[in-house]
Structures are given as structure tokens and as C-alpha cells.
Write a protein that holds these residues in place. Structure first.
Motif, short mmCIF file in Angstrom:
data_model
loop_
_atom_site.label_atom_id
_atom_site.label_comp_id
_atom_site.label_asym_id
_atom_site.label_seq_id
_atom_site.Cartn_x
_atom_site.Cartn_y
_atom_site.Cartn_z
N ALA A 71 94.09 59.06 30.60
CA ALA A 71 94.59 58.85 29.24
C ALA A 71 94.02 59.86 28.27
O ALA A 71 94.65 60.18 27.26
CB ALA A 71 94.27 57.43 28.78
N PHE A 72 92.85 60.41 28.56
CA PHE A 72 92.22 61.36 27.66
C PHE A 72 92.64 62.80 27.95
O PHE A 72 92.32 63.69 27.18
CB PHE A 72 90.70 61.23 27.75
CG PHE A 72 90.22 59.89 27.33
CD1 PHE A 72 90.15 59.55 25.99
CD2 PHE A 72 89.86 58.93 28.27
CE1 PHE A 72 89.71 58.29 25.58
CE2 PHE A 72 89.43 57.67 27.87
CZ PHE A 72 89.36 57.36 26.54
N ALA A 73 93.36 63.03 29.06
CA ALA A 73 93.77 64.39 29.40
C ALA A 73 95.29 64.53 29.46
O ALA A 73 95.86 65.39 28.80
CB ALA A 73 93.14 64.80 30.73
N VAL A 74 95.94 63.71 30.26
CA VAL A 74 97.38 63.81 30.47
C VAL A 74 97.97 62.43 30.22
O VAL A 74 97.92 61.55 31.08
CB VAL A 74 97.71 64.29 31.90
CG1 VAL A 74 99.20 64.51 32.05
CG2 VAL A 74 96.94 65.54 32.25
N SER A 75 98.53 62.24 29.05
CA SER A 75 98.95 60.91 28.63
C SER A 75 100.09 60.35 29.46
O SER A 75 100.13 59.15 29.72
CB SER A 75 99.37 60.95 27.16
OG SER A 75 98.28 61.28 26.36
N ILE A 105 97.71 51.96 26.46
CA ILE A 105 97.67 52.08 25.00
C ILE A 105 97.24 53.48 24.56
O ILE A 105 97.89 54.11 23.72
CB ILE A 105 96.74 50.99 24.40
CG1 ILE A 105 97.35 49.61 24.63
CG2 ILE A 105 96.48 51.25 22.92
CD1 ILE A 105 96.42 48.47 24.35
N ILE A 106 96.18 53.98 25.17
CA ILE A 106 95.70 55.32 24.80
C ILE A 106 96.74 56.36 25.21
O ILE A 106 96.96 57.35 24.50
CB ILE A 106 94.33 55.59 25.45
CG1 ILE A 106 93.28 54.63 24.88
CG2 ILE A 106 93.90 57.03 25.22
CD1 ILE A 106 91.96 54.66 25.61
N GLY A 107 97.40 56.15 26.35
CA GLY A 107 98.44 57.08 26.78
C GLY A 107 99.61 57.12 25.83
O GLY A 107 100.11 58.20 25.48
N TYR A 108 100.10 55.95 25.40
CA TYR A 108 101.21 55.91 24.45
C TYR A 108 100.81 56.51 23.10
O TYR A 108 101.60 57.21 22.46
CB TYR A 108 101.71 54.48 24.25
CG TYR A 108 102.68 54.03 25.32
CD1 TYR A 108 103.83 54.77 25.60
CD2 TYR A 108 102.47 52.87 26.04
CE1 TYR A 108 104.73 54.37 26.57
CE2 TYR A 108 103.36 52.46 27.02
CZ TYR A 108 104.49 53.21 27.28
OH TYR A 108 105.38 52.81 28.24
N VAL A 109 99.59 56.26 22.66
CA VAL A 109 99.12 56.86 21.41
C VAL A 109 99.04 58.38 21.55
O VAL A 109 99.43 59.13 20.64
CB VAL A 109 97.75 56.26 20.98
CG1 VAL A 109 97.10 57.05 19.86
CG2 VAL A 109 97.93 54.80 20.58
N GLY A 110 98.58 58.86 22.70
CA GLY A 110 98.53 60.30 22.94
C GLY A 110 99.90 60.93 22.95
O GLY A 110 100.11 62.02 22.39
N ILE A 111 100.88 60.25 23.58
CA ILE A 111 102.26 60.76 23.58
C ILE A 111 102.81 60.79 22.15
O ILE A 111 103.49 61.75 21.75
CB ILE A 111 103.14 59.91 24.52
CG1 ILE A 111 102.75 60.17 25.97
CG2 ILE A 111 104.62 60.21 24.30
CD1 ILE A 111 103.44 59.24 26.97
N PHE A 113 101.08 61.16 19.36
CA PHE A 113 100.46 62.27 18.65
C PHE A 113 101.06 63.61 19.04
O PHE A 113 101.29 64.47 18.19
CB PHE A 113 98.94 62.29 18.86
CG PHE A 113 98.18 61.39 17.94
CD1 PHE A 113 98.44 61.38 16.58
CD2 PHE A 113 97.18 60.56 18.42
CE1 PHE A 113 97.74 60.55 15.72
CE2 PHE A 113 96.48 59.73 17.57
CZ PHE A 113 96.75 59.72 16.23
N VAL A 114 101.32 63.80 20.33
CA VAL A 114 101.93 65.05 20.78
C VAL A 114 103.33 65.18 20.18
O VAL A 114 103.72 66.26 19.70
CB VAL A 114 101.96 65.12 22.32
CG1 VAL A 114 102.85 66.26 22.81
CG2 VAL A 114 100.55 65.28 22.87
N ALA A 115 104.11 64.09 20.20
CA ALA A 115 105.46 64.14 19.62
C ALA A 115 105.40 64.42 18.12
O ALA A 115 106.17 65.23 17.60
CB ALA A 115 106.19 62.82 19.89
N LEU A 116 104.47 63.77 17.42
CA LEU A 116 104.32 63.99 15.98
C LEU A 116 103.90 65.43 15.70
O LEU A 116 104.44 66.08 14.78
CB LEU A 116 103.30 63.00 15.40
CG LEU A 116 103.07 63.06 13.90
CD1 LEU A 116 104.33 62.62 13.16
CD2 LEU A 116 101.89 62.19 13.52
N PHE A 117 102.97 65.95 16.48
CA PHE A 117 102.54 67.34 16.32
C PHE A 117 103.71 68.30 16.53
O PHE A 117 103.89 69.26 15.78
CB PHE A 117 101.39 67.65 17.29
CG PHE A 117 100.99 69.09 17.29
CD1 PHE A 117 100.19 69.59 16.29
CD2 PHE A 117 101.41 69.96 18.29
CE1 PHE A 117 99.80 70.93 16.28
CE2 PHE A 117 101.05 71.28 18.29
CZ PHE A 117 100.24 71.77 17.28
#
Length: 139
Positions: A71-75, A105-111, A113-117
Motif C-alpha cells: 500500500a505504501f509503494a504500489v497502491s 484503505i491506504i491503497g484506495y487513498v493512494g490511488i 491522490f495519484v488521480a488528483l495529482f
């Protein structure tokens, strides 16, 4: 002074009372070689599988651990392995549901953030490109 007056019910010479074997001595009719030791079965008898021990701890689902770590590297890997881990945990009864949920949860939040970025980057890119006098547009 009688035998009962002595501390521990011992004879005056320090030996055990009449009829009681001394500590570590075989009881009446028992050979000294047949004494069972604590935690061990007597000679020739089957050993219990877990004598005086706790049963083994339940297994932790490996995909739940993979989900949390990734989750901290590849969501996207965390989300996929988290969903698979939750279905396996429900089916097999393994532990690790909390780790799988945390990975999800961390994976979805990471995805997110990437989409928002990516969306913010595209908006900034097109706004800069549409400015007059930039990138070869006439002024």
C-alpha cells in the motif's frame, strides 16, 4: 515427643514417617525405573501431541501482509491483494482482516491522490499551454 510433634511429620532422625516413601523414592510395588516424569509419557506409551502446551496460533493470511506492505509503494497491488485476502480470510478463517482492510484503505487513498495529482497536473499544463505568447501561439 511423638512422630506427629516433629515438623513435617518426620521421625526424630529426620527420615520420613512410617509408610510414606522418601521424596524421589518409588512407591510400594513400583520399580524405580518406571517413574513417569512430568511432561513425558512412560516408556512404551504414546506421547501426546502437545503436552501441557497451548494450541498453535492461527495463521495470518499472507496476502493481507502483502496488501499492507504494498500500500505504501504500489497502491493498485494493495487494492487487488486486499480484496483477495478478505475473501480468503472469510473462507478459511485465517487472521489478518485488519491488515487487509488497512491495505485496502491506504491503497484506495493512494490511488485517489495519484488521480488528483494527475488531474491537477493536466489542468495546469493546459492552462499554461493556452496562455497567449507561449509555445509558439501568436500574440
Amino acid at each position: 515427643m511423638s512422630h506427629d510433634d516433629q515438623p513435617g511429620g518426620r521421625q526424630p532422625d529426620g527420615g520420613p514417617q512410617y509408610g510414606q516413601p522418601a521424596y524421589g523414592q518409588p512407591q510400594y510395588g513400583q520399580s524405580p525405573y518406571e517413574q513417569p516424569q512430568y511432561g513425558h509419557a512412560p516408556y512404551g506409551q504414546a506421547q501426546p501431541p502437545y503436552p501441557y502446551a497451548y494450541p498453535p496460533a492461527p495463521r495470518t493470511n499472507v496476502l493481507a501482509i502483502v496488501s499492507l506492505v504494498s500500500a505504501f509503494a504500489v497502491s493498485i497491488v494493495a487494492v487487488i491483494t486486499g480484496h483477495i485476502a478478505l475473501s480468503q480470510i472469510k473462507r478459511t478463517g485465517e487472521v489478518g482482516r485488519g491488515m487487509a482492510l488497512a491495505g485496502l484503505i491506504i491503497g484506495y487513498v493512494g490511488i485517489a491522490f495519484v488521480a488528483l495529482f494527475f488531474i491537477v497536473w493536466l489542468v495546469l499544463f493546459f492552462s499554461v499551454m493556452s496562455m497567449p505568447g507561449y509555445a509558439g501561439t501568436p500574440t
